[in-house]
Design a protein around this motif. Sequence first.
Motif, short mmCIF file in Angstrom:
data_model
loop_
_atom_site.label_atom_id
_atom_site.label_comp_id
_atom_site.label_asym_id
_atom_site.label_seq_id
_atom_site.Cartn_x
_atom_site.Cartn_y
_atom_site.Cartn_z
N ASP A 1 4.93 -39.58 67.70
CA ASP A 1 4.00 -40.26 68.39
C ASP A 1 2.55 -39.24 68.64
OD1 ASP A 1 5.06 -38.38 70.23
OD2 ASP A 1 5.20 -39.70 71.93
N ARG A 2 2.78 -38.14 68.24
CA ARG A 2 1.77 -37.16 68.26
C ARG A 2 0.88 -36.73 66.89
NH1 ARG A 2 3.57 -32.24 70.09
NH2 ARG A 2 1.68 -31.14 69.82
N SER A 3 1.55 -37.55 65.90
CA SER A 3 1.04 -37.36 64.44
C SER A 3 1.12 -35.99 64.13
CB SER A 3 -0.21 -38.08 64.30
OG SER A 3 -0.41 -39.43 64.53
N THR A 4 2.24 -35.32 64.29
CA THR A 4 2.62 -33.80 63.84
C THR A 4 2.55 -33.61 62.42
OG1 THR A 4 2.98 -33.67 66.27
CG2 THR A 4 3.55 -31.69 64.85
N TRP A 5 2.11 -32.59 61.83
CA TRP A 5 2.62 -32.32 60.42
C TRP A 5 3.25 -30.71 60.59
CZ3 TRP A 5 1.73 -34.75 55.73
CH2 TRP A 5 1.28 -36.16 55.98
N LEU A 6 4.12 -30.38 59.75
CA LEU A 6 4.55 -29.00 59.53
C LEU A 6 4.53 -28.62 58.00
CD1 LEU A 6 8.12 -29.29 61.29
CD2 LEU A 6 5.98 -28.24 62.29
N MET A 7 3.81 -27.33 57.92
CA MET A 7 3.78 -26.74 56.77
C MET A 7 4.18 -25.48 56.53
SD MET A 7 -0.24 -27.28 55.81
CE MET A 7 -0.81 -28.05 57.50
N GLU B 1 2.01 -25.61 62.38
CA GLU B 1 2.07 -26.94 63.03
C GLU B 1 0.75 -27.37 63.33
OE1 GLU B 1 4.70 -29.07 66.54
OE2 GLU B 1 4.85 -27.06 66.11
N GLY B 2 0.51 -28.66 63.13
CA GLY B 2 -0.67 -29.15 63.35
C GLY B 2 -1.09 -30.55 63.06
N HIS B 3 -2.27 -30.93 63.03
CA HIS B 3 -2.86 -32.34 63.04
C HIS B 3 -3.83 -32.58 61.88
CE1 HIS B 3 -0.35 -33.07 66.68
NE2 HIS B 3 -1.03 -31.91 67.00
N LEU B 4 -3.66 -33.85 61.21
CA LEU B 4 -4.56 -34.12 60.08
C LEU B 4 -5.88 -34.05 60.90
CD1 LEU B 4 -4.83 -34.57 57.28
CD2 LEU B 4 -4.41 -37.15 57.87
N ARG B 5 -6.87 -33.56 60.28
CA ARG B 5 -8.21 -33.77 60.97
C ARG B 5 -8.88 -34.90 60.16
NH1 ARG B 5 -12.17 -28.91 61.35
NH2 ARG B 5 -13.55 -30.33 61.85
#
Length: 143
Positions: A33-39, A96-100
Motif C-alpha cells: 500500500d506504500r508502493s515500495t520497491w527494493l533493489m 528501499e524506496g519509491h518510484l519518483r
Amino acid sequence: MKSFKLFSLEVVEDDTSVEVPLEDGLILNKEDDRSTWLMEAYTDLSLYDYFKNIFEQKRDIIVEAVITKKENAPAYFQTTISSLTKFEKHISVLFEGHLRRNKSDYSELLLENLLQKGLSGQALLNEFKEKMKSKPKLKVKNT
C-alpha cells in the motif's frame, strides 16, 4: 510481488553521479500500500566506503535504474540504504524506496534538458527524437 533484473544502476547526487558496476542486480516491486520497491546491487568491493558513508548518515539518495534490458528508459527512485553486506571481493547494497513520479519521466527530463540548451522548433524535435532512441544519462536534482 514482482521481480525484475536490474540492468544498470547509478546514484545521482546533485550535479554528480556514480555509476555502480553491477556484477548482478535485482529489483522488486513489493506491490504494497506504500508502493515500495527494493533493489539489490551486487557490486565491486571498491564502492564499500562510498556506500558505508551514505548508510551511516541514513541519507536519502536518488538512484537511476534501468530494468530488464538496456533499451528500457531509466526509472528514478528516492531511496535509502537498508543494508550493506561486505563479501571477499564484492558488496551487496540493498536499497528501499519509491518510484519518483514528479519530474522523473525520462521524456520530461530530456525535454527540459534540451530546452535549457536553447533548442526550439525543428531542431528541438530532431534532437528529442534522436536522444529518445539513444537514451543518454540525465542528471536529476535530489529533492
